[in-house]
Design an enzyme around this catalytic site. Structure first.
Site, PDB file in Angstrom:
ATOM      1  CD  GLU A   1      -1.791  -2.302   1.752  1.00 21.39           C
ATOM      2  OE1 GLU A   1      -0.615  -2.560   2.083  1.00 21.39           O
ATOM      3  OE2 GLU A   1      -2.736  -3.106   1.921  1.00 21.39           O
TER       4      GLU A   1
ATOM      5  CG  PHE B   1      -9.409  -9.525  11.464  1.00 23.40           C
ATOM      6  CD1 PHE B   1      -8.131  -9.835  11.922  1.00 23.40           C
ATOM      7  CD2 PHE B   1      -9.676  -9.636  10.119  1.00 23.40           C
ATOM      8  CE1 PHE B   1      -7.144 -10.235  11.047  1.00 23.40           C
ATOM      9  CE2 PHE B   1      -8.690 -10.039   9.228  1.00 23.40           C
ATOM     10  CZ  PHE B   1      -7.417 -10.337   9.695  1.00 23.40           C
ATOM     11  CD  GLN B   2      -7.087  -7.154   7.807  1.00 26.39           C
ATOM     12  OE1 GLN B   2      -7.994  -7.015   7.003  1.00 26.39           O
ATOM     13  NE2 GLN B   2      -5.876  -7.592   7.447  1.00 26.39           N
TER      14      GLN B   2
ATOM     15  CE  LYS C   1     -16.909  -6.849   3.331  1.00 25.50           C
ATOM     16  NZ  LYS C   1     -16.302  -8.150   3.650  1.00 25.50           N
TER      17      LYS C   1
ATOM     18  CG  MET D   1      22.136  13.119   3.257  1.00 21.34           C
ATOM     19  SD  MET D   1      23.211  14.330   2.480  1.00 21.34           S
ATOM     20  CE  MET D   1      22.204  14.882   1.104  1.00 21.34           C
TER      21      MET D   1
END
Lengths: 562, 168
Positions: free
Chosen positions: A51, A113-114, A163, A476
């Site tokens: 993602e 969940f999630q 959802k 760097m």
């Protein structure tokens, strides 16, 4: 007509002119993805490896096209993986709409969940965000999100959709989007003051930033520079907005800007700041920045006035509209004395020396620019290679140098390059000829963070050339350790044995290696003939530094040139 | 850094969940220190009023107002002119009290026009409404006695007259 939440989402995206989105599926967005299956001829969804890659792709797409980038992810880890990408867009004021699924309404707040409170997490890194609990609110919320992302100072907006809302049905009525025009009140008195400042100044300087690009005001900028004969210096975010070939363009300012630009700021008597924000990488010491100058600032965001450096005059509004009103009030001028002084500084500025047997960073950049031409889109990661790219590429066109400025996100590059390539050449670039070259310049440190997106570039056959400036170290940070920490190289030499040529091949891409300019030139010529993604690994010496360098908090008097 | 001043800032916001979090998140991130903050309903159902007392130099206060006004939920933000506004705070203070000092405490309460809202065997609760310095004075007198608990609401404020007396 009655539509489901998912269908409404798709319809409103189409309303808003969206044809390409980036994302990754998951449980909470199953309904949305099912709808995308049905809408695949209208909306192309680009599936990334992670993602985070999708969020950077949406950002890169927005920067390359000037349109709003859209990213879609599932709840929980899908949503948290967007955070770095959203923050990157926020710090650079890039218009983005992030859409996340969440658990159904009846499970919200129960640690399902999630489930994650993504609107809470992203509160400080979005312009605004929404949790849409009712399908009836969905269409207008999405419309408003696009409006917010694209007006005023642009930036990311997140919409979190439970959802059940994506399945619930309600009446949908299409709305034609209104063309967004920035509200702007002409302030003639302030305009006259700023014009007067420019007309009276002996040693004026323009310092411009990414805001000019956000406003698509590059033509007005050029007019102002040329008419009033004012030399101009830019922040990294503004590379390409005024062509480097313009003799009044002095190049980049700041920590790794050239000495001429930094000198000019310290010596100018009038500084016109346009769409820049006096960040600590430019105004390294805000109390000593442009001390001899009367400062005027033009920006769409009023809260930028006096934020870091105290200014004398302000013009708040859309930069293009402000400049349209300012230019007629400015006198046509040439400034031979001031320009003469600047030319003298330029002659004595930092000029790196070429080498035939080794690859010098500036030579890599020069070869890229000379070979690929002015229509190339450059995307960078973060670190030494990014600064070399900013310093030594030929910046000729707007929206062609895509780089994480404010947040400095290592791992930004590959995702952003995928988004940029889809934006300028289309997702089907691999099937077409005459694409704009998209060159992703990265370092071995940054690339290791998100090179997983190699599989995405291969899946879609995207002709992205990745140039890996491999100096084997985290250059760097190591440079700072060299200069400020007596060469105590704590954890900057990871002793990695990655074979990038083999790794490219393992992904299904093409790999090249180069250790001198001739080899690099040959590899690049070959790479440009390949239809899909190519990686070119460049062997760079560990001790190569980014120069010049002004230490944090310092002034041009503290500049390090060797 | 300039001279530190105290300001009362009135913020009219959308009345929806998470608004206070957005404001305090911004203040936390930018390091603006809130002295007191109250949230209350207004006569318009969709609008809440957040009244903030904040101390800082002019530059910080201007930045605070500029940054806060950019939040999408903020409809209006303005500083109130102290002279032309009514500013009030409510104080509840519980003092240990028995037969020996009840009379004296009642007398103090009368002077300040405070109300005795609870009288129990070992304590009493006094209620006082007024400007901050009046409440401060009252508390300082009471500190001679044994204060058990204090609760203050933080200030609420409205500008006088028919229009908003926003500060110039």
């Amino acid at each position: 007509m009655k539509l489901t939440g998912s269908e409404i989402l798709a319809e409103v995206l189409i309303e808003q002119g969206v044809d390409t989105i980036f994302g990754y599926p998951g449980g909470a967005v199953l309904n949305i993805f099912d709808t995308l299956y049905k809408y695949q001829d209208k909306i192309t969804h680009v599936l990334t490896a992670h993602e985070q890659g999708a969020s950077h792709a949406a950002d890169g797409y927005a920067r390359a096209t000037g349109k709003t980038g859209v990213v879609l992810a599932t709840s929980g880890p899908g949503a948290t993986n967007l955070v770095t990408g959203i923050a990157t867009a926020y710090l650079d004021s890039i218009p983005m709409v992030a859409i996340t699924g969440n658990v159904p309404n009846n499970l919200l707040g129960r640690d399902a969940f999630q489930e994650i409170y993504i609107t809470g997490i992203t509160m400080p890194i979005t312009k605004h965000n929404y949790l849409v609990t009712k399908v009836e609110d969905l269409a207008d919320t999405i419309r408003e999100a696009f409006r917010i992302a694209n007006t005023g100072r642009k930036g990311p907006v997140l919409i979190d959709i439970p959802k059940d809302v994506t399945a619930a049905k309600c009446e949908y009525e299409p709305v034609k989007p209104i063309r967004l025009i920035e509200r702007y009140q002409k302030d003639l008195e302030s305009l006259r003051r700023v014009a007067n400042l420019i007309n009276k100044a002996q040693k004026p300087l323009i310092y411009f930033g990414g805001g000019v690009g956000s406003s698509q005001a590059e033509e007005q900028l050029m007019k102002l520079v040329n008419k009033a004969g004012i030399p101009a210096t830019y922040t990294m975010m503004a590379a390409g907005l005024l062509p480097d070939s313009n003799p009044l363009n002095l190049g980049m300012i700041g920590m790794h800007g050239n000495r001429t630009s930094n000198h000019a700021v310290s010596q100018c008597d009038a500084l016109i700041c346009i769409g820049a924000r006096f960040s600590d990488r430019v105004a390294l010491n805000p109390n000593k920045f442009a001390m001899k100058a009367t400062i005027a600032q033009i920006d769409i965001d009023g809260s930028e006035m006096n934020k870091n450096v105290l200014i004398d005059y302000s013009l708040v509004g859309d930069i293009g509209q402000v400049l349209d009103d300012l230019i007629p009030l400015v006198e046509e001028k040439e400034r031979p004395q001031w320009i003469g002084q600047i030319r003298e500084w330029q002659e004595n500025d930092y000029h790196p020396v070429d080498c035939e047997t080794e690859l010098k960073p500036h030579q890599v950049m020069r070869i890229i620019s000379e070979t690929c031409g002015e229509d190339t889109v450059y995307v960078t990661d973060v670190g030494q290679h990014q600064m070399w790219a900013a310093q030594f590429l030929n910046h000729a066109k707007p929206r062609s140098f895509i780089s994480s400025g404010g947040l400095g996100t290592m791992g930004y590059g590959y995702g952003a390059a995928i988004g940029a390539c889809c934006g300028v050449n289309g997702v089907d670039a691999g099937k077409k000829d005459n694409n704009k070259p998209v060159i992703h310049i990265t370092g071995d440190g940054s690339f290791h963070m998100n090179l997983n997106e190699g599989c995405t570039a291969v899946s879609y056959d995207l002709p992205i050339i990745t140039v890996i400036m491999n100096n084997q170290v985290l250059g760097m940070v190591r440079q700072w350790q060299t200069v400020f920490y007596e060469k105590r190289y704590s954890h900057t030499d990871p002793c990695r044995k990655t074979d990038f040529v083999k790794l490219a091949e393992a992904f299904g891409a093409k790999g090249f290696h180069a250790s001198n300019p001739a080899e690099f030139q040959e590899a690049l010529n070959e790479a440009l003939k390949v239809k899909g993604p190519v990686w070119i690994e460049c062997a760079i010496a560990k001790d190569e530094k980014v120069l010049p360098m002004i230490p944090a908090g310092g002034t041009v008097d503290d500049i390090i040139m060797s | 850094m300039g001279r530190s001043i105290k300001k009362v800032v009135s913020v009219l916001v959308d009345n929806e969940p998470g608004v206070l979090a957005r404001i305090t998140s911004l203040f936390g991130r930018r390091g603006y220190n809130i002295e007191s903050l109250t949230v209350s309903a207004t006569n318009v159902k969709s609008v809440s009023r957040i009244t903030i007392v904040i101390e800082g130099d002019e530059h910080m206060l201007n930045q605070m107002i500029g940054q806060t006004s950019k939040l999408h939920v903020v409809q209006d933000i303005f500083t109130l002119n102290y002279e032309r506004s009514v500013v009030r705070e409510l104080l509840l203070v519980k003092v240990a009290a028995d037969e020996s000092n009840r009379g004296a405490l009642t007398e103090i309460a009368n002077v300040y026009k405070a109300k005795i809202v609870d009288l129990s065997i070992g304590s009493m609760i006094l209620e006082l409404t007024g400007e901050q310095n009046k409440l401060d004075g009252f508390l300082s007198i009471l500190s001679e006695y044994s204060i058990m608990e204090v609760c203050r609401t933080g200030i609420t404020a409205l500008s006088r007259g028919a229009i908003n007396n926003e500060e110039d």
